[in-house]
Every structure is written in structure tokens, then in C-alpha cells.
Write a protein that holds these residues in place. Structure first.
Motif, PDB file in Angstrom:
ATOM      1  N   LEU A 100       0.825  -1.210   0.000  1.00 36.92           N
ATOM      2  CA  LEU A 100       0.000   0.000   0.000  1.00 36.92           C
ATOM      3  C   LEU A 100       0.858   1.257   0.000  1.00 36.92           C
ATOM      4  CD1 LEU A 100      -2.742  -1.102   2.551  1.00 36.92           C
ATOM      5  CD2 LEU A 100      -3.077  -0.686   0.119  1.00 36.92           C
ATOM      6  N   CYS A 101       1.949   1.224   0.731  1.00 34.85           N
ATOM      7  CA  CYS A 101       2.826   2.396   0.796  1.00 34.85           C
ATOM      8  C   CYS A 101       3.584   2.613  -0.504  1.00 34.85           C
ATOM      9  CB  CYS A 101       3.823   2.245   1.942  1.00 34.85           C
ATOM     10  SG  CYS A 101       3.101   2.395   3.590  1.00 34.85           S
ATOM     11  N   ASN A 102       4.114   1.550  -1.052  1.00 30.55           N
ATOM     12  CA  ASN A 102       5.030   1.682  -2.184  1.00 30.55           C
ATOM     13  C   ASN A 102       4.331   1.796  -3.524  1.00 30.55           C
ATOM     14  OD1 ASN A 102       7.284   1.522  -0.532  1.00 30.55           O
ATOM     15  ND2 ASN A 102       7.364  -0.716  -0.644  1.00 30.55           N
ATOM     16  N   GLN A 103       3.351   0.927  -3.768  1.00 26.99           N
ATOM     17  CA  GLN A 103       2.786   0.845  -5.107  1.00 26.99           C
ATOM     18  C   GLN A 103       1.386   1.407  -5.243  1.00 26.99           C
ATOM     19  OE1 GLN A 103       4.598  -2.150  -3.845  1.00 26.99           O
ATOM     20  NE2 GLN A 103       4.787  -3.439  -5.648  1.00 26.99           N
ATOM     21  N   ALA A 104       0.642   1.523  -4.153  1.00 26.95           N
ATOM     22  CA  ALA A 104      -0.774   1.846  -4.280  1.00 26.95           C
ATOM     23  C   ALA A 104      -1.119   3.278  -3.884  1.00 26.95           C
ATOM     24  CB  ALA A 104      -1.599   0.875  -3.438  1.00 26.95           C
ATOM     25  N   VAL A 105      -0.144   4.100  -3.574  1.00 25.28           N
ATOM     26  CA  VAL A 105      -0.384   5.474  -3.138  1.00 25.28           C
ATOM     27  C   VAL A 105      -1.452   5.495  -2.048  1.00 25.28           C
ATOM     28  CG1 VAL A 105      -0.807   7.844  -3.836  1.00 25.28           C
ATOM     29  CG2 VAL A 105       0.181   6.267  -5.445  1.00 25.28           C
ATOM     30  N   ALA A 106      -1.230   4.735  -1.023  1.00 26.61           N
ATOM     31  CA  ALA A 106      -2.150   4.700   0.117  1.00 26.61           C
ATOM     32  C   ALA A 106      -1.297   4.687   1.374  1.00 26.61           C
ATOM     33  CB  ALA A 106      -3.059   3.483   0.037  1.00 26.61           C
ATOM     34  N   GLY A 107      -0.464   5.730   1.506  1.00 27.40           N
ATOM     35  CA  GLY A 107       0.558   5.732   2.543  1.00 27.40           C
ATOM     36  C   GLY A 107       0.024   5.582   3.948  1.00 27.40           C
ATOM     37  N   MET A 108      -1.016   6.347   4.311  1.00 27.67           N
ATOM     38  CA  MET A 108      -1.511   6.253   5.671  1.00 27.67           C
ATOM     39  C   MET A 108      -2.199   4.918   5.927  1.00 27.67           C
ATOM     40  SD  MET A 108      -0.375   8.633   7.386  1.00 27.67           S
ATOM     41  CE  MET A 108      -1.200   8.065   8.860  1.00 27.67           C
ATOM     42  N   GLN A 109      -2.872   4.377   4.910  1.00 29.72           N
ATOM     43  CA  GLN A 109      -3.438   3.040   5.073  1.00 29.72           C
ATOM     44  C   GLN A 109      -2.324   2.030   5.313  1.00 29.72           C
ATOM     45  OE1 GLN A 109      -6.295   1.805   2.066  1.00 29.72           O
ATOM     46  NE2 GLN A 109      -6.748   3.944   1.579  1.00 29.72           N
ATOM     47  N   GLY A 110      -1.274   2.149   4.525  1.00 28.85           N
ATOM     48  CA  GLY A 110      -0.141   1.253   4.705  1.00 28.85           C
ATOM     49  C   GLY A 110       0.517   1.429   6.055  1.00 28.85           C
ATOM     50  N   TRP A 111       0.626   2.672   6.496  1.00 32.26           N
ATOM     51  CA  TRP A 111       1.225   2.969   7.798  1.00 32.26           C
ATOM     52  C   TRP A 111       0.452   2.274   8.921  1.00 32.26           C
ATOM     53  CZ3 TRP A 111       5.244   5.688  10.061  1.00 32.26           C
ATOM     54  CH2 TRP A 111       5.093   6.062  11.388  1.00 32.26           C
ATOM     55  N   LEU A 112      -0.864   2.362   8.870  1.00 34.07           N
ATOM     56  CA  LEU A 112      -1.685   1.734   9.900  1.00 34.07           C
ATOM     57  C   LEU A 112      -1.553   0.216   9.851  1.00 34.07           C
ATOM     58  CD1 LEU A 112      -4.869   3.987   9.597  1.00 34.07           C
ATOM     59  CD2 LEU A 112      -3.082   4.071  11.356  1.00 34.07           C
ATOM     60  N   GLU A 113      -1.483  -0.346   8.647  1.00 33.49           N
ATOM     61  CA  GLU A 113      -1.297  -1.803   8.534  1.00 33.49           C
ATOM     62  C   GLU A 113       0.055  -2.219   9.133  1.00 33.49           C
ATOM     63  OE1 GLU A 113      -3.494  -3.889   7.678  1.00 33.49           O
ATOM     64  OE2 GLU A 113      -4.942  -2.862   6.415  1.00 33.49           O
ATOM     65  N   LEU A 114       1.075  -1.427   8.885  1.00 32.94           N
ATOM     66  CA  LEU A 114       2.408  -1.758   9.410  1.00 32.94           C
ATOM     67  C   LEU A 114       2.432  -1.676  10.932  1.00 32.94           C
ATOM     68  CD1 LEU A 114       4.626   0.116   6.788  1.00 32.94           C
ATOM     69  CD2 LEU A 114       4.467  -2.361   7.095  1.00 32.94           C
ATOM     70  N   GLN A 115       1.775  -0.658  11.501  1.00 31.79           N
ATOM     71  CA  GLN A 115       1.725  -0.560  12.951  1.00 31.79           C
ATOM     72  C   GLN A 115       1.036  -1.777  13.564  1.00 31.79           C
ATOM     73  OE1 GLN A 115      -0.058   3.346  13.894  1.00 31.79           O
ATOM     74  NE2 GLN A 115       1.881   3.819  14.895  1.00 31.79           N
ATOM     75  N   GLN A 116      -0.070  -2.203  12.946  1.00 32.64           N
ATOM     76  CA  GLN A 116      -0.767  -3.378  13.457  1.00 32.64           C
ATOM     77  C   GLN A 116       0.070  -4.632  13.266  1.00 32.64           C
ATOM     78  OE1 GLN A 116      -4.795  -3.649  12.089  1.00 32.64           O
ATOM     79  NE2 GLN A 116      -5.179  -5.625  13.083  1.00 32.64           N
ATOM     80  N   ALA A 117       0.835  -4.679  12.183  1.00 30.26           N
ATOM     81  CA  ALA A 117       1.695  -5.841  11.932  1.00 30.26           C
ATOM     82  C   ALA A 117       2.744  -5.988  13.037  1.00 30.26           C
ATOM     83  CB  ALA A 117       2.372  -5.705  10.568  1.00 30.26           C
ATOM     84  N   VAL A 118       3.270  -4.867  13.539  1.00 31.32           N
ATOM     85  CA  VAL A 118       4.252  -4.940  14.626  1.00 31.32           C
ATOM     86  C   VAL A 118       3.661  -5.652  15.834  1.00 31.32           C
ATOM     87  CG1 VAL A 118       5.616  -3.573  16.256  1.00 31.32           C
ATOM     88  CG2 VAL A 118       5.516  -2.898  13.852  1.00 31.32           C
ATOM     89  N   GLU A 119       2.425  -5.347  16.150  1.00 30.66           N
ATOM     90  CA  GLU A 119       1.771  -5.988  17.295  1.00 30.66           C
ATOM     91  C   GLU A 119       1.545  -7.471  17.044  1.00 30.66           C
ATOM     92  OE1 GLU A 119       1.375  -4.374  20.078  1.00 30.66           O
ATOM     93  OE2 GLU A 119       2.237  -2.595  19.117  1.00 30.66           O
ATOM     94  N   GLU A 120       1.163  -7.826  15.810  1.00 32.23           N
ATOM     95  CA  GLU A 120       0.858  -9.230  15.515  1.00 32.23           C
ATOM     96  C   GLU A 120       2.112 -10.079  15.362  1.00 32.23           C
ATOM     97  OE1 GLU A 120      -3.377  -8.696  13.082  1.00 32.23           O
ATOM     98  OE2 GLU A 120      -1.484  -8.559  12.006  1.00 32.23           O
ATOM     99  N   LEU A 121       3.260  -9.440  15.177  1.00 30.69           N
ATOM    100  CA  LEU A 121       4.498 -10.176  14.909  1.00 30.69           C
ATOM    101  C   LEU A 121       5.396 -10.284  16.144  1.00 30.69           C
ATOM    102  CD1 LEU A 121       5.346  -8.728  11.382  1.00 30.69           C
ATOM    103  CD2 LEU A 121       4.699 -11.092  11.925  1.00 30.69           C
ATOM    104  N   GLN A 122       4.795 -10.214  17.320  1.00 28.90           N
ATOM    105  CA  GLN A 122       5.615 -10.307  18.530  1.00 28.90           C
ATOM    106  C   GLN A 122       6.342 -11.640  18.609  1.00 28.90           C
ATOM    107  OE1 GLN A 122       3.232  -9.428  21.971  1.00 28.90           O
ATOM    108  NE2 GLN A 122       2.734  -7.332  21.289  1.00 28.90           N
ATOM    109  N   GLU A 123       5.736 -12.690  18.049  1.00 32.53           N
ATOM    110  CA  GLU A 123       6.394 -13.995  18.067  1.00 32.53           C
ATOM    111  C   GLU A 123       7.426 -14.138  16.957  1.00 32.53           C
ATOM    112  OE1 GLU A 123       3.422 -16.969  17.828  1.00 32.53           O
ATOM    113  OE2 GLU A 123       2.329 -16.319  19.634  1.00 32.53           O
ATOM    114  N   ARG A 124       7.484 -13.179  16.049  1.00 36.45           N
ATOM    115  CA  ARG A 124       8.442 -13.216  14.945  1.00 36.45           C
ATOM    116  C   ARG A 124       9.218 -11.900  14.926  1.00 36.45           C
ATOM    117  NH1 ARG A 124       5.129 -16.063   9.906  1.00 36.45           N
ATOM    118  NH2 ARG A 124       4.400 -17.901  11.076  1.00 36.45           N
TER     119      ARG A 124
END
Length: 995
Positions: free
Chosen positions: A522-546
Motif C-alpha cells: 500500500l505504501c510503495n505501489q498503491a499510493v495509500a501511505g496512511m493506510q499502509g502505515w496503519l497496517e504496518l503498525q498493526q503488523a508490529v503488534e501481531e508479529l511479537q512472536e516473529r
């Protein structure tokens, strides 16, 4: 078309006709040209070309078509035959109607012009330009204007008709007169006709020049164009010409001519070459199908080609040949259609369900019937690869399913296993579990080979099926997400990934892995930076085991280009990413973080970026690490571009692209192409830039973030040329003016251009509003080095509105924001802003000096266009101060020359108008007005140039310092002198400029 074949045939005919007939071999003696070519390779076109050449040299000819047994005799007239040196157009106009004129179906078989809408007109010209006589005995009285074709049902009658048609020309040949015989489609001639041809070449008349065309795959006797018993005496010069398929360059030219260059990406051309086999008629028919189905489409894709299907002409030929096979032979053709690729004979037999001996015999018959062909590596497939799809549709369902299963078994025994086609065969064979395992292997194989787009296409098709079990989706979805980040996004990818993330039954870590790549996408190819930003923030929380993937998500959140969040938030995530990468002890995680750190520091103009770049592991052998390094180098190059460090940016870009190519990072390569466009714009390399930028935008039609560089370049170039409607469309359209922070420097650059256009229109209110919004955007982000293309115009608009204190505060804020940054472009822009303040205060000498400093800095980058604009400001202020007027005028004249050379016609017109105000006074000028007659005066030409770009009279008046009424009069006179019906057609009078 194959020009080498045309040239060879032309040389042969010229030699044959160049000397008086003589009973001997060599030039002047009887000659025979055997033209061999598969269906659709252009034999009829070549034969017509040779007839036209003979007509131009006043040589009688007769054309026999064995497809219809039509005969056309042509006796050239002196008045109708143009000189032989008249060129290709004259020869085409003088060509007689061949068998194509008497039987359209015969022409369609081999003549690529059959699908050309202009071909009928050309053939009509052919008929009007020649004097033709019907075949056979001539009745008394007036003769018909067109040839008469007879097709007697009996073989003997046909042979008798041919003999009667040839008799007059044979008599001429015996008398020593040269004549041309063209025998088309000899593979369809019956025994009596072939016997007649054999007797003719066995004892050829002195003046005989013969051309025989045929399809080698349909000859009754393989390899024998005239059948058994043909004898070529020593006096007969014989040449065999094989018409080869078109190469990739020729296919590209043919497709681009039919569809438009900008609508044909490279992968589409490659696919057409593969599927058409390079057969000219098939390529022409494919172009026709795409053209009919793609009205209004900006760009065609491989999917469009697949959806278009098999051209009807090719389908009829393939189905007809297959139906003619004996029933026990037909499974070999069906098996080839199911496999849809060249294979060894043993595999073909196995899929057909035949023993080795049975398969060999069936294959031989299929080859002789022209259904299959052998390639250069001893493998077998359809005579045209695309024809397999037509036959595949006619294979009975149960037979097709069983053949797919046998194909899967055969491919599974190969080493290495070709997982992509194996997955297809297992799916169509109904082997669901085995199919999904093959899809997973295929996606991994494609990704390992760097073909991420193939992996995306395969995984999208698979995951879009709702029947795929959850466990399989959990395995396949991360593969799709990862390839989508590195490849070129498809429209379906985001939708498919979001649907998978909505399935809460997936483990959190799996969702986090998918969400990480979705956020990057979303950030790089889809011109949806803030949407991508929010997805990345949530990914940090979900990836605590990784923790390794979590570090990658944090590193992405550190990139300032991807969002509008304040720079402080980016730096917070950069610190967390560096700590996570160091704690992991993993090479890939550390490399990903280091690459993002290098890009982040370069984007904000931090001098420490260069040291981080030096430490990137360029020599790593790990493919994943190599991709991160390539990304870091290309991001750093993009950051250096916005800073104005153009030379280092080119070096970093070249290094990054080389690594990206080696590691198969398609997205990184595509992004680098966009950076190169902006580099060429900045450095004044404009000659081919618009065409390249348009092609780039068209390729990125499903990736707005990728196309923003091309749109920005096109908008800036349109502005410099006065094409303001186009400039506004490019700069204010979708993907360029996004406010979600996906491309803050691009948005700032677009705002600067829009402010400039509003000021020229004297729309100060709109200019100030745009400047205020753009300035707030930069202030909120806190990256002031991105304001280099905005600041001068924003300050100018604020001053024009009478807000001197606000403008002074803006310049001070800009200066403070640049402290400690290495940004030569912003340093030049800061001097420009200071010059504007001094000019507004009436200190013209100080303003001139500050403009001069800005010009010197721009010249050192180098930025020629910006250099000229700053130089213009310095000269303007010197003229206003009344100091060194002659030198200032000379500087402005030099600016006009440089802008004209660049192609910036609007800017050149502006400065010419400024120069005119410093021309000699009326008392110093010669008396009287110069008379230009029907020619445009310099002022009329200038106004016509600007009117043709789409500027209104008021906008032209503002540019040239004239009244709208005066502009209206100039436009009216220009249209009257040029007999022009519209303002746009005035463009035809403009001087050539770089495109």
C-alpha cells in the motif's frame, strides 16, 4: 514483414529481367524461384510485389492461383506503367490484380494485407492501373475490363484452361520476349496442373521467369514443390526462398503500428512473439482482435491477449487440419493441445495414451498433415503455438481430464520439476490436494528465479477460488504478499490479501506476516501511505512472536516518504528498528534495517547517510539481503535527487539497479526508472523524455505510486511549453496530488507548478490558497529539504498578495529547517526566496545578486532550466535598477536561446515579451510597418504558438504583456493567413521542438 525476403526476391527478379533472354543458365536465361512459406507468412504479398516489379519494367505476366484455379493475365501499357525507378509507392499502385482479386479467400490465407482496412483500396488501385486480359481464347468484340476466372470441374478441363492461358505468353517466350509466370499455392494443384508445370520447367522457353509459391507442410510429396518427376535442366536458374517468421523486433513494429507504441508493453510483445510463432498473418489477426476489444484502453496486457482468444482464421485452419487426421491419429493432436508446449515424442505419446510405436506413427502423420511441427531441439508442438487453444476446446471433456492426469505424471518425472505447468495439469485433472502442493512449489520456484509477477498471477488465481481450504490459504497468502512487494502489483492483490486478513481463524503471526507485506504494498505501489502505515503498525503488534519480521515492519515505519506523520515519529520507529535488528542477530533483518536507515537519512538530507551507505553489504551472496541493499541504494538515489545531488544520485541508481536486476526485485527496478525520469528532467535531458514518461505512466496503470514520477515530469514539461490544461491534468490528477503522504516531495513540486500557473493568470487568491496548504503540509512533515520546488513560488504568491511579513516568516522558517542539512537544491531555492523579498522591498541590486547566487548554485548541480529562470530574475532586477542594461538584455537573449533549445516555448515567449519592452523607442525605429504579406509576423507566430498549446487569450495576454483584445486580433489574423479552422491547428506552423 520480412524485408530480407523481399530484398532477396527483388534482387533475383532484377537479375532475371536484366539481360535479353538467351538459351543458357545465369542472367538472362530462364529462371525459377520457389517461394516456400507456412500459412500466413506472406507468400501472396511477395508474389504481388514481384508482379508489380515486372509491370514497371513492361514485362507481361500471368498469375495462376491453384486455390481457385483463377488466372489473371496482365499486359502492361506504356501509359499505365510508371517508371521502374518510381519507388515502392509507384510499384504498388501499378501492380496487377493477382489471384487475391479473383478469389478473396485465397488472399486471406497468406496475405497479411487481408486484415488491413487499406488493402482493398490498394487492390482497387492495382486493378485501375493495369490493362488485364482474361485467360483462354479471346472472343470477338469488346473485352471486359477485369480478368475472367474459370474453374472447370474436370481436371482435364482445368489443365486445358491453364494451357490456353499460357499459350500466348509461351509464344512470346519462344520469340525471345521476357515474361513472368506466378503459380500460387502449388500445394493445392492437382496432378494434371503439376504435370503441366513440370513440362514447362523441363523445357523452359528462353524468356521464362517463373515464381512458384507453396506451403511446405501441405505438399502431397514432402519437399517436392512440383511433385515427383520434376527436372530442372542446366539452362534453368533455380533459387529456393524460405519465408521465415518475424523476429521480435518485426513483431513489435507490426503490433505498435496497429495498436500504438505506448499501448504495447514489452511483456505483451514477448507473449505475442511466443504464441504467434512470428507468423505475420497471425500477428496481424491478433492485433485486430486486441484493437476491437480495447477501444479507449490506454494499455494492453498479457491478460488482454489471453482473453482475446484464437483468431478465427487460425482456429479454422487448426481445426480443419486436425479434423482431417484419421481417428486413431487425432489423440496426438489432442495431447499436444493439452500440453500446450513443445515436448519430446515419448511424452507426447504417453499423454495421448499410445505406445511408443503407435505414438511414433501417429506423430509422423500429424507432422505430414501440418498439424504439428518439430522445433530446433527435437520437440513437437502445434504449427502455431496459439492454435493449441482452438483444438483444446474441442477435446471431449473426459478425454481432456484423463490427458491432464497423464501430463501431470509425465511432468512429475522431469528433473527439475516444472511446477507451474504441473500445477495447471493437476488442477484440470481434478487432483485438488496435489494441485495446491504444486502451486506452492511453483510460487517458491518463481520467486527464487526472480519472476515475482508469475508467482503473483498464479497465487491470485488460486486464492481467488473460495474452495481453497484454510490451511492452504495460510501457506499461500504470505507467498503472494511477499511477491507482490517485490514484483509489480496486480489489481486483485490488495483485495485478495484483505479478504484473507478478514479470516480471523488465521494465527496472529500469519496475519502479521501478510499484513507486513500488505502495508509495504500500500505504501510503495498503491499510493495509500496512511493506510499502509496503519497496517504496518498493526503488523508490529501481531508479529511479537516473529521479531525478525517485526523489525522489518519497524524499519518500514521509519521511512519518511511513506506517510504524512511528523518526522519525529519516523525517527522513533528507526530507533526501535535498529535495536530490534541488532538484538535479532539475523543478517537479513540487520540488512533491511540498514537499508532503510540509509534511505531515511538521505531523504532528510542528513550528512550521515553517506557513511551508512558505505557500510551496506553490497557483496552479500544472500538473495534476500541483496534485494534489501538494492532497495536501500535506489531509495538513497531518490533522496539524493530531491536534495539536488544529481551526480551521486545517478551513481547510486546505477549500482542499485544492477543489484535489483541480479536479485529479481522488479518493483525496485521500476521505481528506479521513475527516479531516472526525474533526473533527466532536472538535468535538461528532454529530447525523448515525454515519450518515455508517457510509456512509464501507462505501464504503471495499476500502480499509481509507481507512475507518480512520470506524471510529475509530464506536468512540468507541459507547463514549460504552455500546455496548461495538460499540465493541470498531470499535476492535479489522481496519484500526484494525494494528501495521504505517499509522495510528499511530488505533492510539493506539483503545488509549486500550480501556484506558478495561477500567478500567470493573475489568480492570486488561488495561488495563495495553494501555497498555504502546501506550506502547511511541509511544516507538518518537518522535512524542509522537500520544499525546493515549492518555496520560491509559494513566497512569490504570498508577496503578490501583499503579505510581506508572512513571506518573511516563511523564508526564515525555511532557513531554519535547512540547518545542518546537505541539500544544494534547497540552498539555491533559499537564495531565490531571499531575492524575492529584496525585489519586493525595492532593493533591485541586492535582489539581482541573490538571483545570481541561486543561478550559480543551480548551474553547479547541474539544473539548466532552474538556472535560466534564476538568471532571468537577476537580469530583470538589473534592468529595473537601470544598471548595465546592455548586459542584462544580452542575458535575457541568452535565456531565450537556452529555453528554445530545451523546448520550453512558453518560457521563451515570456522572456521575448520582456525583451521587447527594452527595444529601441519609436523615434529610433525605421518609419513604417514591415509587410509580411501572407506570412505570419513574429508577433503573430508567437501568439499562434501559445494559442496552439491551449492557452486562452487572457493567459496569452498575461504572458506577452498584451491586452486580450490585441491577442484576439493576432489569433484572428493568424488563422486567416493559415486558413485554419481552429486554434489547435495553428500548431502545424510551429517550429520543431524536442518531444
Amino acid at each position: 514483414m520480412d524485408t530480407s525476403s523481399d530484398e532477396a526476391a527483388d534482387r533475383w527478379l532484377q537479375r532475371a529481367l536484366s539481360a535479353p533472354p538467351a538459351r543458357r543458365s545465369g542472367p538472362g536465361g530462364p529462371a525459377l524461384l520457389l517461394v516456400e512459406g507456412a500459412a500466413g507468412t506472406g507468400k501472396t504479398r511477395l508474389a504481388s510485389r514481384l508482379v508489380a516489379t515486372a509491370v514497371n519494367q513492361s514485362v507481361h505476366s500471368v498469375t495462376v492461383s491453384f486455390s481457385s484455379y483463377g488466372v489473371t493475365v496482365c499486359r502492361p501499357q506504356a501509359a499505365a506503367a510508371p517508371p521502374a525507378t518510381g519507388g515502392a509507392r509507384a510499384r504498388r499502385a501499378a501492380a496487377p490484380a493477382s489471384s487475391a482479386a479473383t478469389d478473396p479467400r485465397a488472399a486471406q490465407a497468406d496475405d497479411p494485407r487481408a486484415s488491413d482496412p487499406h488493402a482493398a483500396d490498394e487492390r482497387a488501385l492495382d486493378e485501375r492501373a493495369t490493362d488485364e486480359r482474361p485467360a483462354g481464347p479471346q472472343p470477338a468484340g469488346p473485352q471486359p475490363a477485369h480478368p475472367r476466372t474459370t474453374a472447370p470441374p474436370a481436371t482435364d478441363a482445368r489443365a486445358a484452361g491453364l494451357s490456353a492461358a499460357l499459350a500466348p505468353l509461351l509464344e512470346r517466350g519462344e520469340r525471345g520476349e521476357r515474361f513472368l509466370l506466378v503459380a500460387e499455392d502449388a500445394h493445392r494443384a492437382d496432378g494434371a496442373a503439376l504435370d503441366l508445370l513440370r513440362r514447362l520447367v523441363d523445357r523452359p522457353p528462353d524468356g521464362l521467369t517463373a515464381v512458384v509459391t507453396y506451403r511446405p507442410e501441405e505438399l502431397p510429396e514432402p519437399g517436392l514443390a512440383l511433385g515427383r518427376g520434376a527436372h530442372f535442366p542446366a539452362c534453368l536458374t533455380v533459387l529456393r526462398l524460405r519465408l521465415a517468421p518475424l523476429d521480435a523486433g518485426q513483431v513489435r513494429a507490426l503490433v505498435a503500428d496497429g495498436l500504438g507504441e505506448s499501448r504495447c508493453p514489452s511483456d505483451l510483445i514477448t507473449r505475442i512473439v511466443e504464441r504467434s510463432g512470428g507468423v505475420p498473418q497471425v500477428v496481424a489477426d491478433v492485433v485486430g482482435l486486441l484493437s476491437e476489444s480495447g477501444d479507449g484502453r490506454e494499455r494492453f496486457s498479457v491478460r488482454d491477449l489471453d482473453a482475446a482468444g484464437v483468431p478465427p482464421r487460425l482456429a479454422e485452419l487448426a481445426l480443419g487440419r486436425t479434423a482431417a487426421l484419421r481417428e486413431r491419429i487425432r489423440p496426438v493432436a489432442w495431447a499436444a493441445a493439452v500440453l500446450d508446449e513443445p515436448v519430446e515424442s515419448e511424452e507426447l505419446s504417453a499423454v495421448a495414451g499410445l505406445t511408443v510405436e503407435e505414438g511414433r506413427d501417429a506423430l509422423v502423420d500429424a507432422l505430414r498433415a501440418g498439424v504439428l511441427r518439430e522445433d530446433g531441439e527435437g520437440r513437437y508442438g502445434f504449427f502455431v503455438p496459439m492454435a493449441a487453444a482452438a483444438v483444446y476446446g474441442q477435446v471431449p471433456g473426459p478425454v481432456r481430464r484423463e490427458m491432464h492426469r497423464r501430463a501431470a505424471a509425465a511432468l512429475g518425472r522431469r528433473h527439475p520439476v516444472p511446477w507451474v505447468p504441473l500445477a495447471r495439469h493437476r488442477r484440470h485433472g481434478g487432483q485438488v490436494k496435489a494441485w495446491l502442493r504444486a502451486v506452492e512449489h511453483a510460487a517458491l520456484q518463481c520467486a527464487a528465479e526472480g519472476d515475482h509477477q508469475a508467482a503473483i498471477d498464479l497465487l491470485e488465481r488460486t486464492l481467488s477460488r473460495p474452495t481453497v481450504p484454510l490451511a492452504a490459504r495460510a501457506r499461500l497468502a504470505p507467498l503472494l504478499a511477499h511477491s507482490a512487494v517485490l514484483g509489480l502489483r496486480s489489481d486483485q492483490t490488495v483485495t485478495v490479501l484483505r479478504q484473507i486478513l478478514d479470516e480471523q481463524s488465521l494465527p496472529a503471526a500469519v496475519r502479521g506476516q501478510i499484513r507486513l507485506d500488505l502495508g509495504l504494498l500500500l505504501c510503495n505501489q498503491a499510493v495509500a501511505g496512511m493506510q499502509g502505515w496503519l497496517e504496518l503498525q498493526q503488523a508490529v503488534e501481531e508479529l511479537q512472536e516473529r521479531p525478525l519480521m517485526a523489525a522489518r515492519a519497524m524499519a518500514a515505519l521509519a521511512m519518511p516518504l511513506l506517510s504524512t506523520v511528523p518526522l519525529e515519529r519516523n525517527m522513533y520507529w528507526l530507533e526501535r528498528a535498529e535495536k530490534a535488528g541488532a538484538d535479532s542477530g539475523n543478517e537479513e533483518a540487520a540488512t533491511a534495517v540498514a537499508a532503510n536507515r540509509a534511505g531515511t537519512l538521505m531523504y532528510i538530507g542528513d550528512p550521515g547517510a553517506w557513511q551508512v551507505l558505505e557500510q551496506l553489504p553490497r557483496e552479500t551472496e544472500d538473495p534476500a539481503c541483496r534485494q534489501h541493499v538494492a532497495r536501500g541504494l535506489c531509495n538513497a538515489a531518490d533522496g539524493a535527487l530531491w536534495l539536488g545531488q544529481l551526480g551521486p544520485a545517478r551513481e547510486l541508481l546505477a549500482e542499485g539497479v544492477e543489484l535489483a536486476t541480479r536479485s529479481g526485485a522488479s518493483y525496485v527496478e521500476q521505481g528506479a526508472r521513475g527516479t531516472l525520469l526525474l533526473l533527466d528532467w532536472a538535468e535538461g535531458n528532454w529530447s525523448e523524455l515525454p515519450a518515455r514518461a508517457r510509456a512509464f505512466v501507462a505501464e504503471a496503470d495499476t500502480m499509481p505510486g509507481q507512475g507518480v514520477d512520470g506524471r510529475t515530469v509530464l506536468g512540468l514539461m507541459a507547463l514549460s511549453r504552455g500546455e496548461w490544461q495538460q499540465a493541470t491534468a498531470w499535476l492535479a490528477g489522481e496519484g500526484t496530488r494525494e494528501t495521504n503522504g505517499s509522495a510528499v516531495p511530488h505533492v510539493a513540486t506539483a503545488s509549486g507548478a500550480l501556484i506558478r500557473m495561477a500567478l500567470v493568470r493573475d489568480d492570486v487568491e488561488s495561488a495563495v490558497a495553494e501555497a498555504s496548504m502546501a506550506w502547511d503540509r511541509i511544516r507538518d512533515k518537518g522535512v524542509w529539504v522537500w520544499a525546493a520546488e515549492l518555496a520560491p513560488w509559494a513566497v512569490d504568491a504570498t508577496l503578490r498578495a501583499g503579505r510581506r511579513d508572512t513571506a518573511h516568516g516563511m523564508v526564515l522558517e525555511y532557513e531554519v529547517g535547512l540547518e545542518g542539512r546537505q541539500a544544494p537544491a534547497s540552498s539555491a531555492a533559499l537564495n531565490w526566496c531571499r531575492a524575492l523579498l529584496a525585489e519586493a522591498d525595492g532593493d533591485q541590486r541586492e535582489a539581482a545578486e541573490l538571483y545570481r547566487r541561486a543561478a550559480i548554485r543551480y548551474a553547479g548541480l547541474p539544473r539548466p532550466y532552474a538556472t535560466v529562470l534564476a538568471t532571468e530574475g537577476a537580469a530583470r532586477c538589473r534592468l529595473a535598477a537601470g544598471t548595465d542594461t546592455a548586459a542584462a538584455v544580452a542575458e535575457l537573449s541568452s535565456c531565450v536561446e537556452q529555453l528554445t533549445e530545451l523546448g520550453a516555448v512558453w518560457d521563451a515567449a515570456r522572456i521575448r515579451a520582456e525583451l521587447r519592452s527594452h527595444q529601441p523607442s519609436e523615434e529610433q525605429r525605421p518609419r513604417g510597418r514591415p509587410s509580411y504579406g501572407d506570412q505570419l509576423s513574429p508577433r503573430e507566430q508567437e501568439v499562434a504558438d501559445l494559442a496552439a498549446t491551449g492557452l486562452t487569450n487572457r493567459e496569452i495576454a498575461a504572458t506577452l504583456h498584451l491586452s486580450p483584445r490585441t491577442v484576439e486580433q493576432h489569433v484572428s489574423r493568424a488563422r486567416r493567413k493559415l486558413e485554419s479552422q481552429s486554434r489547435q491547428s495553428l500548431a502545424r506552423t510551429r517550429s520543431p521542438r524536442p518531444e
